[in-house]
Design an enzyme around this catalytic site. Structure first.
Site, mmCIF file in Angstrom:
data_model
loop_
_atom_site.group_PDB
_atom_site.id
_atom_site.type_symbol
_atom_site.label_atom_id
_atom_site.label_comp_id
_atom_site.label_asym_id
_atom_site.label_seq_id
_atom_site.Cartn_x
_atom_site.Cartn_y
_atom_site.Cartn_z
ATOM 1 N N ARG A 136 2.946 -9.680 13.006
ATOM 2 C CA ARG A 136 2.396 -8.420 12.717
ATOM 3 C C ARG A 136 1.236 -8.572 11.928
ATOM 4 O O ARG A 136 0.175 -7.750 11.988
ATOM 5 C CB ARG A 136 3.254 -7.746 11.506
ATOM 6 C CG ARG A 136 4.658 -7.198 12.323
ATOM 7 C CD ARG A 136 5.604 -7.131 11.397
ATOM 8 N NE ARG A 136 5.464 -5.577 10.849
ATOM 9 C CZ ARG A 136 5.945 -5.002 9.819
ATOM 10 N NH1 ARG A 136 7.183 -5.809 9.141
ATOM 11 N NH2 ARG A 136 5.774 -4.106 9.027
ATOM 12 N N ARG A 163 12.429 -10.098 1.348
ATOM 13 C CA ARG A 163 13.105 -8.632 1.029
ATOM 14 C C ARG A 163 14.417 -8.725 1.708
ATOM 15 O O ARG A 163 14.932 -9.519 2.712
ATOM 16 C CB ARG A 163 12.454 -7.765 2.093
ATOM 17 C CG ARG A 163 11.022 -7.164 1.491
ATOM 18 C CD ARG A 163 10.595 -6.440 2.553
ATOM 19 N NE ARG A 163 9.022 -5.922 2.065
ATOM 20 C CZ ARG A 163 8.323 -5.033 2.949
ATOM 21 N NH1 ARG A 163 8.666 -4.871 3.974
ATOM 22 N NH2 ARG A 163 7.157 -4.636 2.398
ATOM 23 N N ARG A 207 15.765 -8.345 7.456
ATOM 24 C CA ARG A 207 15.681 -7.784 8.749
ATOM 25 C C ARG A 207 14.714 -8.547 9.599
ATOM 26 O O ARG A 207 14.046 -9.210 9.246
ATOM 27 C CB ARG A 207 15.064 -6.446 8.489
ATOM 28 C CG ARG A 207 15.844 -5.281 7.946
ATOM 29 C CD ARG A 207 14.964 -4.118 7.509
ATOM 30 N NE ARG A 207 13.991 -4.251 6.686
ATOM 31 C CZ ARG A 207 13.420 -3.235 6.139
ATOM 32 N NH1 ARG A 207 13.935 -2.095 5.986
ATOM 33 N NH2 ARG A 207 12.334 -3.440 5.243
ATOM 34 N N LYS A 217 0.848 -1.151 0.010
ATOM 35 C CA LYS A 217 -0.194 -0.022 -0.062
ATOM 36 C C LYS A 217 0.794 1.360 0.063
ATOM 37 O O LYS A 217 0.447 2.348 -0.342
ATOM 38 C CB LYS A 217 -1.033 0.008 1.175
ATOM 39 C CG LYS A 217 -0.351 -0.039 2.754
ATOM 40 C CD LYS A 217 -1.465 0.153 3.722
ATOM 41 C CE LYS A 217 -0.816 -0.040 4.887
ATOM 42 N NZ LYS A 217 -0.060 -1.150 5.476
ATOM 43 N N ARG A 263 -5.259 3.263 11.902
ATOM 44 C CA ARG A 263 -5.080 1.910 12.221
ATOM 45 C C ARG A 263 -6.158 1.157 12.720
ATOM 46 O O ARG A 263 -6.200 -0.241 13.056
ATOM 47 C CB ARG A 263 -3.827 1.534 12.914
ATOM 48 C CG ARG A 263 -2.527 2.210 12.232
ATOM 49 C CD ARG A 263 -1.064 1.936 13.072
ATOM 50 N NE ARG A 263 0.022 2.338 12.298
ATOM 51 C CZ ARG A 263 0.619 1.703 11.468
ATOM 52 N NH1 ARG A 263 0.361 0.438 11.387
ATOM 53 N NH2 ARG A 263 1.777 2.062 10.784
#
Length: 214
Positions: free
Chosen positions: A171, A127, A160, A13, A88
């Site tokens: 998450r 990633r 990471r 997003k 959120r």
């Protein structure tokens, strides 16, 4: 054109929000940027936010909403803006709507970039980030020219902690509990538009442009 971007962490997003901002010449607003800007400028709201951030605590909803409302009242937002990463939670969304109503304004679109959890776990697991300059890559879609080495500064790129599968699952759990209810909230207002975020970025963006009607 006032737009809220919704979607799980890693759904893309933020990338879409930047492209929308560029195409329509409206500001791309993220709460992280607002916090940093206000802290740097030493504003009263920034000082308050810093006291929470220095303690590692979440900035309370009331203060976060105040910072966002302050930002969207700036001159560059007169033709619209894209909110990325805010609201959120339902209380944040309700508080934002209340403030906008006081200004005789309202949100026009809430765009949900929909990507299944398993795709996100795979996507984020690929990633890589440079330990030195922070440049980001992906082992499949944006690989480094030399494996494990940053194209820009020649330092090592790593996976990471934030992108490790177990962290991503946590998450996503928080997202489903706290943020996903916003999809029903904006759907009930008639402004929710959902796009399939599994496709290539340019295809997702083309669909968003069609939705925005320009």
């Amino acid at each position: 054109m006032r737009i809220i971007m919704l979607g799980a962490p890693g759904a893309g997003k933020g990338t879409q929000a930047k492209q929308i901002a560029d195409k329509y010449q409206i500001p791309h607003i993220s709460t992280g940027d607002i916090f940093r800007m206000n802290i740097k400028e030493g504003t009263e709201l920034g000082k308050k936010a810093k006291t929470f951030m220095d303690q590692g605590a979440l900035v309370p909803d009331e203060l976060t909403v105040a910072l966002v409302v302050d930002r969207i009242q700036k001159e560059d937002c007169k033709n619209g803006f894209v909110l990325d990463g805010f609201p959120r939670t339902i209380p944040q969304a309700e508080a934002l709507d209340k403030k906008l109503a006081e200004m005789e304004e309202k949100m026009d679109y809430a765009i949900d970039v929909d990507v299944p959890d398993e795709n996100i776990v795979n996507r984020m697991g690929g990633r890589r980030a440079c330990v030195n300059c922070g440049s980001t890559y992906h082992i499949v879609s944006i690989p480094t020219k030399v494996e494990g080495i940053c194209d820009k500064c020649g330092n090592e790129v790593v996976l990471r902690d934030d992108d490790k599968p177990e962290t991503v699952q946590k998450r996503l759990k928080v997202y489903h509990e706290q943020t996903q209810p916003l999809i029903d909230y904006y759907n009930s207002q008639g402004i929710l538009k959902s796009v399939n975020g599994v496709r290539p970025m340019e295809d997702v963006f083309a669909e968003i442009v069609r939705i925005l009607g320009a």
